[in-house]
Design a protein around this motif. Structure first.
Motif, PDB file in Angstrom:
ATOM      1  N   CYS A   1       0.858  -1.222  -0.107  1.00 18.16           N
ATOM      2  CA  CYS A   1      -0.028  -0.107  -0.014  1.00 18.16           C
ATOM      3  C   CYS A   1       0.945   1.334   0.075  1.00 18.16           C
ATOM      4  O   CYS A   1       2.021   1.272   0.500  1.00 18.16           O
ATOM      5  CB  CYS A   1      -1.049   0.075   1.338  1.00 18.16           C
ATOM      6  N   ALA A   2       0.496   2.138  -0.520  1.00 17.95           N
ATOM      7  CA  ALA A   2       0.892   3.788  -0.522  1.00 17.95           C
ATOM      8  C   ALA A   2       0.227   4.722  -0.046  1.00 17.95           C
ATOM      9  O   ALA A   2      -1.052   4.751  -0.532  1.00 17.95           O
ATOM     10  CB  ALA A   2       1.118   3.985  -1.909  1.00 17.95           C
ATOM     11  N   LEU A   3       0.387   5.540   0.949  1.00 16.54           N
ATOM     12  CA  LEU A   3      -0.315   6.253   1.512  1.00 16.54           C
ATOM     13  C   LEU A   3      -0.774   7.453   0.550  1.00 16.54           C
ATOM     14  O   LEU A   3       0.218   7.728  -0.081  1.00 16.54           O
ATOM     15  CB  LEU A   3       0.407   6.835   2.832  1.00 16.54           C
ATOM     16  N   GLN A   4      -1.809   8.048   0.835  1.00 17.26           N
ATOM     17  CA  GLN A   4      -2.433   9.042  -0.195  1.00 17.26           C
ATOM     18  C   GLN A   4      -2.532  10.439   0.501  1.00 17.26           C
ATOM     19  O   GLN A   4      -3.210  11.319   0.281  1.00 17.26           O
ATOM     20  CB  GLN A   4      -3.738   8.714  -0.906  1.00 17.26           C
ATOM     21  N   GLY A   5      -1.455  10.837   1.425  1.00 20.98           N
ATOM     22  CA  GLY A   5      -1.353  11.889   2.026  1.00 20.98           C
ATOM     23  C   GLY A   5      -1.311  12.002   3.178  1.00 20.98           C
ATOM     24  O   GLY A   5      -1.121  13.140   3.894  1.00 20.98           O
ATOM     25  N   GLY A   6      -1.036  10.938   4.134  1.00 20.88           N
ATOM     26  CA  GLY A   6      -1.076  10.910   5.422  1.00 20.88           C
ATOM     27  C   GLY A   6      -1.418   9.520   6.061  1.00 20.88           C
ATOM     28  O   GLY A   6      -2.028   8.995   5.256  1.00 20.88           O
ATOM     29  N   PRO A   7      -1.224   9.392   7.438  1.00 25.67           N
ATOM     30  CA  PRO A   7      -1.744   8.278   8.132  1.00 25.67           C
ATOM     31  C   PRO A   7      -3.492   7.958   7.897  1.00 25.67           C
ATOM     32  O   PRO A   7      -4.116   8.981   7.796  1.00 25.67           O
ATOM     33  CB  PRO A   7      -1.487   8.446   9.260  1.00 25.67           C
ATOM     34  N   SER A   8      -3.599   6.798   7.903  1.00 28.73           N
ATOM     35  CA  SER A   8      -5.283   6.499   7.543  1.00 28.73           C
ATOM     36  C   SER A   8      -5.568   5.390   8.369  1.00 28.73           C
ATOM     37  O   SER A   8      -4.699   4.330   9.143  1.00 28.73           O
ATOM     38  CB  SER A   8      -5.336   5.806   6.142  1.00 28.73           C
ATOM     39  N   GLU A   9      -6.883   5.198   8.875  1.00 25.92           N
ATOM     40  CA  GLU A   9      -7.403   4.143   9.876  1.00 25.92           C
ATOM     41  C   GLU A   9      -8.331   3.161   9.076  1.00 25.92           C
ATOM     42  O   GLU A   9      -9.452   3.844   8.496  1.00 25.92           O
ATOM     43  CB  GLU A   9      -8.004   4.788  11.060  1.00 25.92           C
ATOM     44  N   ASP A  10      -8.172   2.003   9.249  1.00 21.37           N
ATOM     45  CA  ASP A  10      -8.874   1.039   8.361  1.00 21.37           C
ATOM     46  C   ASP A  10      -9.775   0.229   9.099  1.00 21.37           C
ATOM     47  O   ASP A  10      -9.077  -0.173  10.187  1.00 21.37           O
ATOM     48  CB  ASP A  10      -8.264   0.420   7.144  1.00 21.37           C
ATOM     49  N   PHE A  11     -11.089  -0.265   8.908  1.00 21.81           N
ATOM     50  CA  PHE A  11     -11.651  -1.480   9.538  1.00 21.81           C
ATOM     51  C   PHE A  11     -11.531  -2.762   8.542  1.00 21.81           C
ATOM     52  O   PHE A  11     -11.720  -2.463   7.322  1.00 21.81           O
ATOM     53  CB  PHE A  11     -13.152  -0.779   9.736  1.00 21.81           C
ATOM     54  N   ASN A  12     -10.976  -3.621   9.543  1.00 22.11           N
ATOM     55  CA  ASN A  12     -10.770  -4.777   8.865  1.00 22.11           C
ATOM     56  C   ASN A  12     -11.616  -6.166   8.933  1.00 22.11           C
ATOM     57  O   ASN A  12     -11.688  -6.369  10.281  1.00 22.11           O
ATOM     58  CB  ASN A  12      -9.177  -5.153   8.889  1.00 22.11           C
ATOM     59  N   VAL A  13     -12.136  -6.906   8.203  1.00 20.94           N
ATOM     60  CA  VAL A  13     -12.801  -8.209   8.606  1.00 20.94           C
ATOM     61  C   VAL A  13     -12.018  -9.114   7.752  1.00 20.94           C
ATOM     62  O   VAL A  13     -11.998  -9.058   6.488  1.00 20.94           O
ATOM     63  CB  VAL A  13     -14.264  -7.892   8.095  1.00 20.94           C
ATOM     64  N   MET A  14     -11.862 -10.356   8.571  1.00 25.50           N
ATOM     65  CA  MET A  14     -11.357 -11.544   8.092  1.00 25.50           C
ATOM     66  C   MET A  14     -12.309 -12.672   8.220  1.00 25.50           C
ATOM     67  O   MET A  14     -12.949 -12.685   9.448  1.00 25.50           O
ATOM     68  CB  MET A  14     -10.011 -11.869   8.484  1.00 25.50           C
ATOM     69  N   SER A  15     -12.245 -13.646   7.377  1.00 24.85           N
ATOM     70  CA  SER A  15     -13.204 -14.803   7.519  1.00 24.85           C
ATOM     71  C   SER A  15     -12.309 -16.194   6.609  1.00 24.85           C
ATOM     72  O   SER A  15     -11.742 -15.921   5.746  1.00 24.85           O
ATOM     73  CB  SER A  15     -14.550 -14.759   6.914  1.00 24.85           C
ATOM     74  N   ARG A  16     -12.563 -17.205   7.580  1.00 20.18           N
ATOM     75  CA  ARG A  16     -11.817 -18.368   6.840  1.00 20.18           C
ATOM     76  C   ARG A  16     -12.661 -18.928   5.755  1.00 20.18           C
ATOM     77  O   ARG A  16     -13.817 -19.295   5.926  1.00 20.18           O
ATOM     78  CB  ARG A  16     -11.545 -19.634   7.962  1.00 20.18           C
ATOM     79  N   ARG A  17     -12.086 -18.975   4.520  1.00 13.89           N
ATOM     80  CA  ARG A  17     -12.706 -19.414   3.316  1.00 13.89           C
ATOM     81  C   ARG A  17     -13.285 -20.711   3.486  1.00 13.89           C
ATOM     82  O   ARG A  17     -12.582 -21.689   3.819  1.00 13.89           O
ATOM     83  CB  ARG A  17     -11.777 -19.116   2.076  1.00 13.89           C
TER      84      ARG A  17
END
Length: 233
Positions: free
Chosen positions: A112-128
């Motif tokens: 990933c490349a930042l687009q102007g500064g730090p960012s915060e993301d919500f992440n969901v993972m599930s076992r396929r």
């Protein structure tokens, strides 16, 4: 069975990444005590402070949603989303619109490349093969509440504004921005209603850029539902 558990992101311990590029707050992982190799589903919030690779999770499906900050450009071997990534190269996705979930495979090598500064993301993972995950966003509802379908394993998170959540048994929860509920193995039919059109300044989602999604004009309630699949015979 776990009935709805209230949480605030500001109370969830932050774990710095080994490469120093950010930190992660793990909200919940199921089943209890499961590790990286055997969880069925996992929800976390990550702050990205620097360009760099994402960890690879073989056999895991992922959904990422920008909460705050200018976002990142994700580069990997998935199809480009031309509508979301203007002038982006092939095999890239611009995660720059708050509250717009983006699904991809954890098998993919991504940086990933930042687009102007730090960012915060919500992440969901599930076992396929064991779990299917869906991530949706309920926008402002005005005076009328919205009825969510029954969800047995799930989570709701208020972003940028306050939400009222009422369970079928009459239990009532007020969720300021940055607060939510999660539950597991307990069918919940929730009625939700936005309480304000402006961010709650006392309970902003904690992030390095000091700006919640509400600052961009986008607020809502993130709704996560996990469908537990029957084992194959």
């Amino acid at each position: 069975m776990v009935d709805p558990v209230f949480f605030r992101l500001s109370d969830v311990p932050a774990q710095p990444w080994k490469n120093g590029g950010g930190l992660t707050r793990e909200v919940v992982s199921w089943p209890p005590g499961a590790g990286v190799d055997d969880f069925l589903w996992r929800i976390s919030v990550a702050r990205i402070d620097a360009d760099g690779p994402f960890s690879r999770f073989a056999g895991i499906d992922r959904v990422i949603t920008l909460l705050s900050g200018p976002g990142v450009l994700l580069r990997g071997s998935f199809a480009a989303d031309a509508d979301a990534a203007v002038n982006a190269p092939a095999d890239a996705h611009a995660l720059t619109t708050p509250l717009a979930p983006f699904a991809f495979s954890g098998d993919v090598d991504i940086d990933c490349a930042l687009q102007g500064g730090p960012s915060e993301d919500f992440n969901v993972m599930s076992r396929r093969g064991s779990v299917n995950a869906t991530v949706a966003v309920v926008e402002q509802t005005g005076d009328l509440p919205a009825d969510l379908p029954a969800i047995t394993h799930g989570l709701v998170l208020a972003v940028g504004s306050e939400w009222e959540v009422v369970a079928a048994d009459g239990a009532r929860h007020m969720l300021p921005s940055g607060a939510g509920l999660w539950w597991a193995d307990s069918s919940q039919t929730l009625q939700v209603r936005s309480r304000t059109d402006t961010p709650n300044s006392e309970n902003q989602i904690p992030n390095a850029a000091n700006a919640g999604a509400g600052a961009s004009g986008r607020t809502g309630l993130i709704v996560v539902a996990f469908d537990m699949l029957a084992p194959k015979r």
